[in-house]
Motif scaffolding. Sequence first.
Motif, PDB file in Angstrom:
ATOM      1  N   SER A   1       0.799  -1.228   0.000  1.00 32.98           N
ATOM      2  CA  SER A   1       0.000   0.000   0.000  1.00 32.98           C
ATOM      3  C   SER A   1       0.832   1.279   0.000  1.00 32.98           C
ATOM      4  O   SER A   1       0.295   2.339  -0.312  1.00 32.98           O
ATOM      5  N   ARG A   2       2.091   1.223   0.369  1.00 29.72           N
ATOM      6  CA  ARG A   2       2.896   2.437   0.477  1.00 29.72           C
ATOM      7  C   ARG A   2       3.493   2.805  -0.889  1.00 29.72           C
ATOM      8  O   ARG A   2       4.109   1.971  -1.551  1.00 29.72           O
ATOM      9  N   PRO A   3       3.361   4.067  -1.293  1.00 25.62           N
ATOM     10  CA  PRO A   3       3.860   4.472  -2.614  1.00 25.62           C
ATOM     11  C   PRO A   3       5.374   4.524  -2.718  1.00 25.62           C
ATOM     12  O   PRO A   3       5.913   4.561  -3.827  1.00 25.62           O
ATOM     13  N   GLY A   4       6.084   4.519  -1.577  1.00 27.13           N
ATOM     14  CA  GLY A   4       7.535   4.622  -1.632  1.00 27.13           C
ATOM     15  C   GLY A   4       8.212   3.419  -2.256  1.00 27.13           C
ATOM     16  O   GLY A   4       9.341   3.523  -2.742  1.00 27.13           O
ATOM     17  N   LEU A   5       7.552   2.269  -2.253  1.00 28.83           N
ATOM     18  CA  LEU A   5       8.135   1.063  -2.832  1.00 28.83           C
ATOM     19  C   LEU A   5       7.528   0.860  -4.209  1.00 28.83           C
ATOM     20  O   LEU A   5       6.347   0.581  -4.361  1.00 28.83           O
ATOM     21  N   ARG A   6       8.361   1.006  -5.240  1.00 28.53           N
ATOM     22  CA  ARG A   6       7.865   0.878  -6.611  1.00 28.53           C
ATOM     23  C   ARG A   6       7.727  -0.599  -6.962  1.00 28.53           C
ATOM     24  O   ARG A   6       8.669  -1.373  -6.814  1.00 28.53           O
ATOM     25  N   LEU A   7       6.574  -0.976  -7.480  1.00 31.90           N
ATOM     26  CA  LEU A   7       6.297  -2.372  -7.795  1.00 31.90           C
ATOM     27  C   LEU A   7       5.660  -2.491  -9.170  1.00 31.90           C
ATOM     28  O   LEU A   7       4.956  -1.574  -9.614  1.00 31.90           O
ATOM     29  N   PRO A   8       5.862  -3.620  -9.841  1.00 31.17           N
ATOM     30  CA  PRO A   8       5.154  -3.842 -11.107  1.00 31.17           C
ATOM     31  C   PRO A   8       3.648  -3.915 -10.875  1.00 31.17           C
ATOM     32  O   PRO A   8       3.181  -4.263  -9.787  1.00 31.17           O
ATOM     33  N   ASP A   9       2.903  -3.594 -11.904  1.00 33.46           N
ATOM     34  CA  ASP A   9       1.447  -3.611 -11.819  1.00 33.46           C
ATOM     35  C   ASP A   9       0.938  -4.959 -12.318  1.00 33.46           C
ATOM     36  O   ASP A   9       0.575  -5.121 -13.475  1.00 33.46           O
ATOM     37  N   ASP A  10       0.951  -5.933 -11.414  1.00 31.84           N
ATOM     38  CA  ASP A  10       0.496  -7.281 -11.749  1.00 31.84           C
ATOM     39  C   ASP A  10      -0.134  -7.872 -10.487  1.00 31.84           C
ATOM     40  O   ASP A  10       0.232  -7.495  -9.367  1.00 31.84           O
ATOM     41  N   GLU A  11      -1.056  -8.794 -10.632  1.00 33.78           N
ATOM     42  CA  GLU A  11      -1.714  -9.366  -9.456  1.00 33.78           C
ATOM     43  C   GLU A  11      -0.726 -10.058  -8.533  1.00 33.78           C
ATOM     44  O   GLU A  11      -0.866 -10.021  -7.310  1.00 33.78           O
ATOM     45  N   LEU A  12       0.286 -10.695  -9.120  1.00 35.52           N
ATOM     46  CA  LEU A  12       1.333 -11.373  -8.365  1.00 35.52           C
ATOM     47  C   LEU A  12       2.674 -10.801  -8.777  1.00 35.52           C
ATOM     48  O   LEU A  12       2.947 -10.653  -9.980  1.00 35.52           O
ATOM     49  N   VAL A  13       3.512 -10.436  -7.792  1.00 30.79           N
ATOM     50  CA  VAL A  13       4.852  -9.937  -8.083  1.00 30.79           C
ATOM     51  C   VAL A  13       5.863 -10.818  -7.363  1.00 30.79           C
ATOM     52  O   VAL A  13       5.557 -11.447  -6.350  1.00 30.79           O
ATOM     53  N   TRP A  14       7.061 -10.849  -7.901  1.00 30.42           N
ATOM     54  CA  TRP A  14       8.137 -11.679  -7.353  1.00 30.42           C
ATOM     55  C   TRP A  14       9.360 -10.805  -7.083  1.00 30.42           C
ATOM     56  O   TRP A  14       9.732  -9.992  -7.925  1.00 30.42           O
ATOM     57  N   LEU A  15       9.976 -10.993  -5.923  1.00 35.23           N
ATOM     58  CA  LEU A  15      11.275 -10.376  -5.672  1.00 35.23           C
ATOM     59  C   LEU A  15      12.356 -11.395  -6.012  1.00 35.23           C
ATOM     60  O   LEU A  15      12.423 -12.475  -5.410  1.00 35.23           O
ATOM     61  N   PHE A  16      13.172 -11.068  -7.002  1.00 34.25           N
ATOM     62  CA  PHE A  16      14.309 -11.891  -7.407  1.00 34.25           C
ATOM     63  C   PHE A  16      15.557 -11.324  -6.760  1.00 34.25           C
ATOM     64  O   PHE A  16      15.859 -10.132  -6.895  1.00 34.25           O
ATOM     65  N   ASP A  17      16.290 -12.161  -6.024  1.00 33.97           N
ATOM     66  CA  ASP A  17      17.546 -11.752  -5.385  1.00 33.97           C
ATOM     67  C   ASP A  17      18.645 -12.725  -5.784  1.00 33.97           C
ATOM     68  O   ASP A  17      18.472 -13.943  -5.676  1.00 33.97           O
ATOM     69  N   MET A  18      19.770 -12.170  -6.221  1.00 32.14           N
ATOM     70  CA  MET A  18      20.975 -12.975  -6.397  1.00 32.14           C
ATOM     71  C   MET A  18      22.069 -12.332  -5.580  1.00 32.14           C
ATOM     72  O   MET A  18      22.594 -11.271  -5.928  1.00 32.14           O
ATOM     73  N   PHE A  19      22.382 -12.948  -4.427  1.00 25.96           N
ATOM     74  CA  PHE A  19      23.355 -12.390  -3.493  1.00 25.96           C
ATOM     75  C   PHE A  19      24.722 -13.022  -3.743  1.00 25.96           C
ATOM     76  O   PHE A  19      25.107 -13.989  -3.082  1.00 25.96           O
ATOM     77  N   SER A  20      25.450 -12.487  -4.707  1.00 24.86           N
ATOM     78  CA  SER A  20      26.778 -13.004  -5.024  1.00 24.86           C
ATOM     79  C   SER A  20      27.825 -12.331  -4.151  1.00 24.86           C
ATOM     80  O   SER A  20      27.752 -11.126  -3.892  1.00 24.86           O
ATOM     81  N   ASP A  21      28.809 -13.112  -3.694  1.00 24.95           N
ATOM     82  CA  ASP A  21      29.931 -12.516  -2.971  1.00 24.95           C
ATOM     83  C   ASP A  21      31.220 -13.182  -3.399  1.00 24.95           C
ATOM     84  O   ASP A  21      31.232 -14.236  -4.040  1.00 24.95           O
ATOM     85  N   ALA A  22      32.327 -12.531  -3.073  1.00 29.02           N
ATOM     86  CA  ALA A  22      33.640 -12.955  -3.550  1.00 29.02           C
ATOM     87  C   ALA A  22      34.356 -13.876  -2.567  1.00 29.02           C
ATOM     88  O   ALA A  22      35.570 -14.082  -2.706  1.00 29.02           O
ATOM     89  N   ALA A  23      33.635 -14.431  -1.614  1.00 26.55           N
ATOM     90  CA  ALA A  23      34.278 -15.330  -0.655  1.00 26.55           C
ATOM     91  C   ALA A  23      34.915 -16.516  -1.392  1.00 26.55           C
ATOM     92  O   ALA A  23      34.244 -17.231  -2.120  1.00 26.55           O
ATOM     93  N   GLY A  24      36.221 -16.668  -1.213  1.00 28.78           N
ATOM     94  CA  GLY A  24      36.942 -17.766  -1.840  1.00 28.78           C
ATOM     95  C   GLY A  24      37.256 -17.584  -3.312  1.00 28.78           C
ATOM     96  O   GLY A  24      37.838 -18.477  -3.942  1.00 28.78           O
ATOM     97  N   GLN A  25      36.905 -16.455  -3.889  1.00 25.56           N
ATOM     98  CA  GLN A  25      37.133 -16.239  -5.319  1.00 25.56           C
ATOM     99  C   GLN A  25      38.585 -15.836  -5.597  1.00 25.56           C
ATOM    100  O   GLN A  25      39.175 -15.043  -4.864  1.00 25.56           O
TER     101      GLN A  25
END
Length: 438
Positions: A355-379
């Motif tokens: 309900s809060r306008p500060g968070l921009r979201l797609p206009d669809d009945e269902l939305v998904w948050l995709f996260d890829m948390f890559s880090d350089a540990a051991g790289q």
Amino acid sequence: MDSGTLDLSTFPELPGRGALITDGDELHASDLGNLVDRRPAAILRPRSTTDIAVAAAWCCRNGVPLRAHGTLHTTGGQALCPSGGIQVDMRSLDLIHAVTDDHADVEAGVLLRDVVWHAWLRGRRLTSGPTGYLQLSTGGVLSVGGISSLHREGAIIDRVQAVEVVTPSGAVRWCTPERNGELFNAVLGGLGCAGIITRARLALTPVSPLTRVYDLHFPSLQEAVRAARVLVRRGEVDDLLIRWFAPQRHRYQLRFTAYHRADRKPDDAHLLRGLGVTAQIWDVSYWEFATSTDNRYEPFVTAGWNRVHKVWADYFMPDSALDEFLAGTAPEITDLDLSETSIGLLFPHRRASFSRPGLRLPDDELVWLFDMFSDAAGQTDPFWLPDRLRRNQRWHRRAAELGGTLYPIGTDLDPASHDLVLAHPARMSFAQEDQCLR
């Protein structure tokens, strides 16, 4: 203006007896990503809201940048003050004013873990659900939005009853949807562009003492997504997420929960009907479930994980375009993206719950948050960092073309300069005086 030229001789006395740090190694220069380096001229450690108000008024009069941060759990420098400005370390505002059956009233520096703990002692939980990782300041979470794995509750900012805010001119205002409503909407999810949140009242709701956890594994991300859509449509489960991680990055785990009491156990067969795979099932207390990510990462943090490079990609995608986004993106996730400490996540959420306008979201009945948390540990690959940054730019363009939006905790930097190139804009401008905050 750099730290060497800022004249602090006229900086006023702090009425709450906070501290202004002007030298030494304590000056913060980076966030969790360890990619953006900015050294402020001074750090303010406030002991009261009035300390921040006095500092904000002085900074506004003198054209000095002012930024607030909590635990710095972003990876693109979002909470860092421009060089020569004043950084407000909100962690010293750590008082829990009250926890009732209805709400938790806490200062902005209180960790979300402490809010969850004190609510749990009363048989309550955050109505929104907490974030997966709880070592985050309340004010920091509210400044970006805060996403839980409860697919029916929106973001944490959607279940905030009131906030205390210091405006860029130094005014202190209590805000609710009815009182100072424009400012209320501007600061929740506003990345500090409209003011500094100093205190918040978060809605609480009863929670059952036990959480039944169901883990299902699928050979492809698309199959896991199809099963998650079925569960969302039925509306019978509580937490719901998909995750993938090393060493089995081609094995996708769908996890859901059902809160319950010992004398009223969930019907496992009913919840799992038609999903086509077996599940690992076990019961834990709600507190154990809520802190499971904290407990997993605690030894990594002790070993120095906070100091490695991190490149995070975080986008909200409309359900109608998710399959196309994943078809192009999933094959580009390699072993270089997944270490013992990195992980990929997908959270489904009903759009109507936000309900809060500060968070921009797609206009669809269902939305998904995709996260890829890559880090350089051991790289050891010397091209790991520029390759990941270019990947994020490519994924961001793809997400935007398909109607996706940015969730502003990640890393959107120019690969050559590490400058922020896809900044999350301020949501709204509501008063001329509030343009002083930078």
